[in-house]
Design an enzyme around this catalytic site. Structure first.
Site, PDB file in Angstrom:
ATOM      1  N   ARG A  42       0.829  -1.230   0.000  1.00  0.00           N
ATOM      2  CA  ARG A  42       0.000   0.000   0.000  1.00  0.00           C
ATOM      3  C   ARG A  42       0.853   1.265   0.000  1.00  0.00           C
ATOM      4  O   ARG A  42       0.406   2.331   0.420  1.00  0.00           O
ATOM      5  CB  ARG A  42      -0.961   0.027   1.180  1.00  0.00           C
ATOM      6  CG  ARG A  42      -1.936  -1.134   1.171  1.00  0.00           C
ATOM      7  CD  ARG A  42      -3.130  -0.869   2.040  1.00  0.00           C
ATOM      8  NE  ARG A  42      -4.053  -1.987   1.987  1.00  0.00           N
ATOM      9  CZ  ARG A  42      -4.024  -3.031   2.813  1.00  0.00           C
ATOM     10  NH1 ARG A  42      -3.120  -3.076   3.771  1.00  0.00           N
ATOM     11  NH2 ARG A  42      -4.890  -3.994   2.692  1.00  0.00           N
ATOM     12  N   LYS A  84       3.133  11.773 -10.454  1.00  0.00           N
ATOM     13  CA  LYS A  84       2.176  10.994 -11.249  1.00  0.00           C
ATOM     14  C   LYS A  84       2.833   9.673 -11.600  1.00  0.00           C
ATOM     15  O   LYS A  84       3.953   9.660 -12.137  1.00  0.00           O
ATOM     16  CB  LYS A  84       1.835  11.722 -12.549  1.00  0.00           C
ATOM     17  CG  LYS A  84       0.713  12.713 -12.418  1.00  0.00           C
ATOM     18  CD  LYS A  84       0.300  13.162 -13.813  1.00  0.00           C
ATOM     19  CE  LYS A  84      -0.782  14.204 -13.768  1.00  0.00           C
ATOM     20  NZ  LYS A  84      -1.093  14.732 -15.112  1.00  0.00           N
ATOM     21  N   GLU A 119       8.501  18.262 -24.405  1.00  0.00           N
ATOM     22  CA  GLU A 119       8.018  18.701 -23.087  1.00  0.00           C
ATOM     23  C   GLU A 119       8.702  20.018 -22.686  1.00  0.00           C
ATOM     24  O   GLU A 119       8.103  20.841 -21.994  1.00  0.00           O
ATOM     25  CB  GLU A 119       8.255  17.619 -22.023  1.00  0.00           C
ATOM     26  CG  GLU A 119       7.489  16.311 -22.245  1.00  0.00           C
ATOM     27  CD  GLU A 119       5.985  16.379 -21.935  1.00  0.00           C
ATOM     28  OE1 GLU A 119       5.471  17.454 -21.549  1.00  0.00           O
ATOM     29  OE2 GLU A 119       5.322  15.331 -22.098  1.00  0.00           O
ATOM     30  N   LYS A 167       7.273  23.452 -12.969  1.00  0.00           N
ATOM     31  CA  LYS A 167       6.374  22.332 -12.651  1.00  0.00           C
ATOM     32  C   LYS A 167       6.202  22.196 -11.140  1.00  0.00           C
ATOM     33  O   LYS A 167       5.087  21.913 -10.663  1.00  0.00           O
ATOM     34  CB  LYS A 167       6.901  21.031 -13.269  1.00  0.00           C
ATOM     35  CG  LYS A 167       5.959  19.886 -12.982  1.00  0.00           C
ATOM     36  CD  LYS A 167       6.182  18.672 -13.837  1.00  0.00           C
ATOM     37  CE  LYS A 167       5.140  17.621 -13.466  1.00  0.00           C
ATOM     38  NZ  LYS A 167       5.285  16.389 -14.215  1.00  0.00           N
ATOM     39  N   GLU A 172      -4.189  17.534  -9.553  1.00  0.00           N
ATOM     40  CA  GLU A 172      -4.736  17.934 -10.857  1.00  0.00           C
ATOM     41  C   GLU A 172      -6.242  18.206 -10.811  1.00  0.00           C
ATOM     42  O   GLU A 172      -7.031  17.683 -11.604  1.00  0.00           O
ATOM     43  CB  GLU A 172      -4.421  16.866 -11.921  1.00  0.00           C
ATOM     44  CG  GLU A 172      -4.556  17.439 -13.322  1.00  0.00           C
ATOM     45  CD  GLU A 172      -4.079  16.490 -14.413  1.00  0.00           C
ATOM     46  OE1 GLU A 172      -2.869  16.201 -14.459  1.00  0.00           O
ATOM     47  OE2 GLU A 172      -4.910  16.082 -15.216  1.00  0.00           O
ATOM     48  N   ARG A 222      -2.991  22.255 -12.602  1.00  0.00           N
ATOM     49  CA  ARG A 222      -2.068  21.240 -13.138  1.00  0.00           C
ATOM     50  C   ARG A 222      -2.505  20.725 -14.507  1.00  0.00           C
ATOM     51  O   ARG A 222      -1.696  20.227 -15.281  1.00  0.00           O
ATOM     52  CB  ARG A 222      -1.914  20.087 -12.130  1.00  0.00           C
ATOM     53  CG  ARG A 222      -0.855  19.091 -12.543  1.00  0.00           C
ATOM     54  CD  ARG A 222      -0.443  18.128 -11.452  1.00  0.00           C
ATOM     55  NE  ARG A 222       0.568  17.210 -11.945  1.00  0.00           N
ATOM     56  CZ  ARG A 222       1.238  16.362 -11.188  1.00  0.00           C
ATOM     57  NH1 ARG A 222       1.019  16.314  -9.884  1.00  0.00           N
ATOM     58  NH2 ARG A 222       2.142  15.564 -11.717  1.00  0.00           N
ATOM     59  N   ASN A 236      -1.018  19.568 -19.404  1.00  0.00           N
ATOM     60  CA  ASN A 236      -1.461  18.639 -20.451  1.00  0.00           C
ATOM     61  C   ASN A 236      -1.538  19.309 -21.825  1.00  0.00           C
ATOM     62  O   ASN A 236      -2.111  18.738 -22.759  1.00  0.00           O
ATOM     63  CB  ASN A 236      -2.827  18.046 -20.093  1.00  0.00           C
ATOM     64  CG  ASN A 236      -2.753  17.196 -18.838  1.00  0.00           C
ATOM     65  OD1 ASN A 236      -1.729  16.556 -18.583  1.00  0.00           O
ATOM     66  ND2 ASN A 236      -3.815  17.198 -18.042  1.00  0.00           N
ATOM     67  N   HIS A 293      -1.469  17.274 -25.008  1.00  0.00           N
ATOM     68  CA  HIS A 293      -1.556  15.864 -24.639  1.00  0.00           C
ATOM     69  C   HIS A 293      -2.862  15.190 -25.055  1.00  0.00           C
ATOM     70  O   HIS A 293      -2.889  13.966 -25.193  1.00  0.00           O
ATOM     71  CB  HIS A 293      -1.338  15.701 -23.129  1.00  0.00           C
ATOM     72  CG  HIS A 293       0.112  15.768 -22.733  1.00  0.00           C
ATOM     73  ND1 HIS A 293       0.900  16.880 -22.964  1.00  0.00           N
ATOM     74  CD2 HIS A 293       0.924  14.868 -22.121  1.00  0.00           C
ATOM     75  CE1 HIS A 293       2.121  16.656 -22.498  1.00  0.00           C
ATOM     76  NE2 HIS A 293       2.163  15.443 -21.990  1.00  0.00           N
ATOM     77  N   HIS A 310      -1.888  12.063 -26.860  1.00  0.00           N
ATOM     78  CA  HIS A 310      -2.200  10.701 -26.404  1.00  0.00           C
ATOM     79  C   HIS A 310      -2.985   9.940 -27.463  1.00  0.00           C
ATOM     80  O   HIS A 310      -2.804   8.725 -27.628  1.00  0.00           O
ATOM     81  CB  HIS A 310      -2.995  10.744 -25.099  1.00  0.00           C
ATOM     82  CG  HIS A 310      -2.147  11.027 -23.890  1.00  0.00           C
ATOM     83  ND1 HIS A 310      -2.672  11.263 -22.641  1.00  0.00           N
ATOM     84  CD2 HIS A 310      -0.805  11.109 -23.737  1.00  0.00           C
ATOM     85  CE1 HIS A 310      -1.685  11.466 -21.774  1.00  0.00           C
ATOM     86  NE2 HIS A 310      -0.549  11.398 -22.425  1.00  0.00           N
ATOM     87  N   HIS A 314       6.126   9.277 -27.074  1.00  0.00           N
ATOM     88  CA  HIS A 314       5.284  10.257 -26.374  1.00  0.00           C
ATOM     89  C   HIS A 314       5.579  11.698 -26.795  1.00  0.00           C
ATOM     90  O   HIS A 314       4.680  12.460 -27.150  1.00  0.00           O
ATOM     91  CB  HIS A 314       5.473  10.088 -24.869  1.00  0.00           C
ATOM     92  CG  HIS A 314       4.700  11.061 -24.044  1.00  0.00           C
ATOM     93  ND1 HIS A 314       3.326  11.022 -23.935  1.00  0.00           N
ATOM     94  CD2 HIS A 314       5.106  12.128 -23.302  1.00  0.00           C
ATOM     95  CE1 HIS A 314       2.918  12.009 -23.153  1.00  0.00           C
ATOM     96  NE2 HIS A 314       3.972  12.699 -22.753  1.00  0.00           N
TER      97      HIS A 314
HETATM   98  N1  GLY Z   1       3.014  15.406 -17.076  1.00  0.00           N
HETATM   99  C1  GLY Z   1       2.047  16.285 -16.579  1.00  0.00           C
HETATM  100  C2  GLY Z   1       1.915  16.263 -15.101  1.00  0.00           C
HETATM  101  O1  GLY Z   1       2.772  15.735 -14.424  1.00  0.00           O
HETATM  102  O2  GLY Z   1       0.956  16.774 -14.588  1.00  0.00           O
END
Ligand code: GLY
Length: 359
Positions: free
Chosen positions: A124, A146, A188, A227, A237, A241, A245, A248, A252, A264
């Site tokens: 966990r 993430k 990025e 960031k 997010e 946040r 994206n 993206h 994606h 990516h």
């Molecule tokens: N890659 C985008 C984020 O970490 O929110």
């Protein structure tokens, strides 16, 4: 070798720092001892990065008192799945890691995401650290907590938020990146430049960035500090946040439609160009943006378009995490340094993508 190390705090709870500089891999054990007691350290890496850096990482960790084991999986986005995750978890259990032990993610974005999720699930949740060896992982995926694997329905659909205990980015690792992988990270970097504004974007415009550029550590540090600020304000997010994206949603979709054969960053580059063109065509921008973003992408060897049809991309994007019910949130570049979130009905996605195609 320059010993200058830049350290950026990430003020989540708990707080950790991201260090950027030369020689951090060979000093990772010593650096980690500053924040962690000696324990078992399970290094998770892939078949590209392991042969280059695992033994140096092991030597440094063991020299600092960590008991090291290692798990390697076949490199590539195709491994970022439940099968590899299950193997990594079984490995942690075989090695009898406990809640006071550590996972070390050594590699690029796939490794960091997968190893981070293994750490989040095992018992966990145990601690992990990120040792990014790709530009993409250095500027984006290693920071912010993430973690995820892909499902057949789409990218990163099974994941968790778990902040690492430390990020150590040895910029000398970037020198061994094949040009395609370096370019992938530049997508990025350019995305972050569009979000940050002239201060960063103007450093990227004059010409392609190379692994040898003296500007690189400064640029990586600026991407991480931007960031870090966003993640501190919106760790899960819920709002701001989502701006990260940019590019993206379509990116994606391109990855998915290509069967993950398009990397990516290359997909995000095309996605960023498409939303920039669409934003201009639909009157959503305050000033022309595509004419600055697209040359910047192209000079770094990145695509500004895709051969897939708008219909294929819109269909694939409907499985994206950014969809909520019958609406999807797009990140729209209004000018360099100002992006906005625009939630549109899913039925409007196709005309938006059509408006952004370069052909
Ligand atoms: N890659 C985008 C984020 O970490 O929110």
């Amino acid at each position: 070798m320059s010993q200058t190390i830049q350290t950026i705090p990430v003020r989540t709870k708990p707080e950790y720092s991201a260090a950027i500089g030369e020689g951090l891999l060979d000093r990772c054990g010593q650096r980690l001892r500053e924040v962690l007691e000696p324990c078992r350290a399970a290094v998770i890496t892939d078949s590209n990065v392991g042969p280059l850096y695992l033994e140096r990482t092991r030597a440094s960790l063991e020299g600092a008192g960590f008991a090291v084991s290692a798990f390697s999986f076949p490199a590539g986005e195709g491994s970022k799945n439940l099968g590899t995750l299950g193997e990594a978890l079984e490995f942690l259990a075989r090695e009898r890691l406990t809640r006071t032990d550590l996972v070390v993610a050594l590699g690029g974005g796939v490794t960091g995401d997968m190893a981070g999720l293994a750490a989040a699930l095992y018992l966990r949740g145990i601690r992990y650290v990120q040792l990014p060896t790709s530009l993409l992982a250095a500027v984006d995926s290693s920071v912010g907590g993430k973690t995820a694997v892909d499902l057949s329905a789409g990218k990163n659909l099974a994941g968790a938020f778990l902040q690492p205990s430390a990020v150590l980015c040895d910029v000398t690792c970037l020198a061994t990146l094949p040009p395609l992988f370096f370019a992938d990270g530049m997508a990025e970097v350019i995305k972050t430049g569009v979000l940050v504004g002239e201060e960063l974007f103007s450093l990227l415009e004059p010409g392609p960035l190379t692994p040898e550029s003296g500007l690189l550590p400064r640029i990586i540090a600026r991407c991480i500090s931007y960031k870090a600020g966003v993640v501190e304000r919106d760790e899960k997010e819920q709002g701001e946040r989502k701006l990260l994206n940019l590019g993206h949603t379509v990116g994606h979709a391109i990855e998915k439609v290509s069967g993950f054969s398009i990397p990516h960053g290359h997909a995000v580059a095309a996605g960023t160009a498409i939303i920039a063109r669409a934003a201009e065509a639909l009157g959503w921008t305050g000033e022309p943006v595509a004419g600055r973003i697209i040359p910047c992408l192209e000079q770094n060897g990145l695509p500004a378009d895709t051969a897939f049809s708008p219909e294929e991309l819109a269909e694939a994007a409907l499985g994206d995490k950014k969809r909520a019910g019958d609406a999807i949130t797009l990140v729209v570049p209004e000018k360099i340094g100002r992006c906005a979130m625009r939630t549109v009905p899913v039925g409007e996605l196709l005309p938006v993508i059509r408006a952004g195609m370069g052909r």
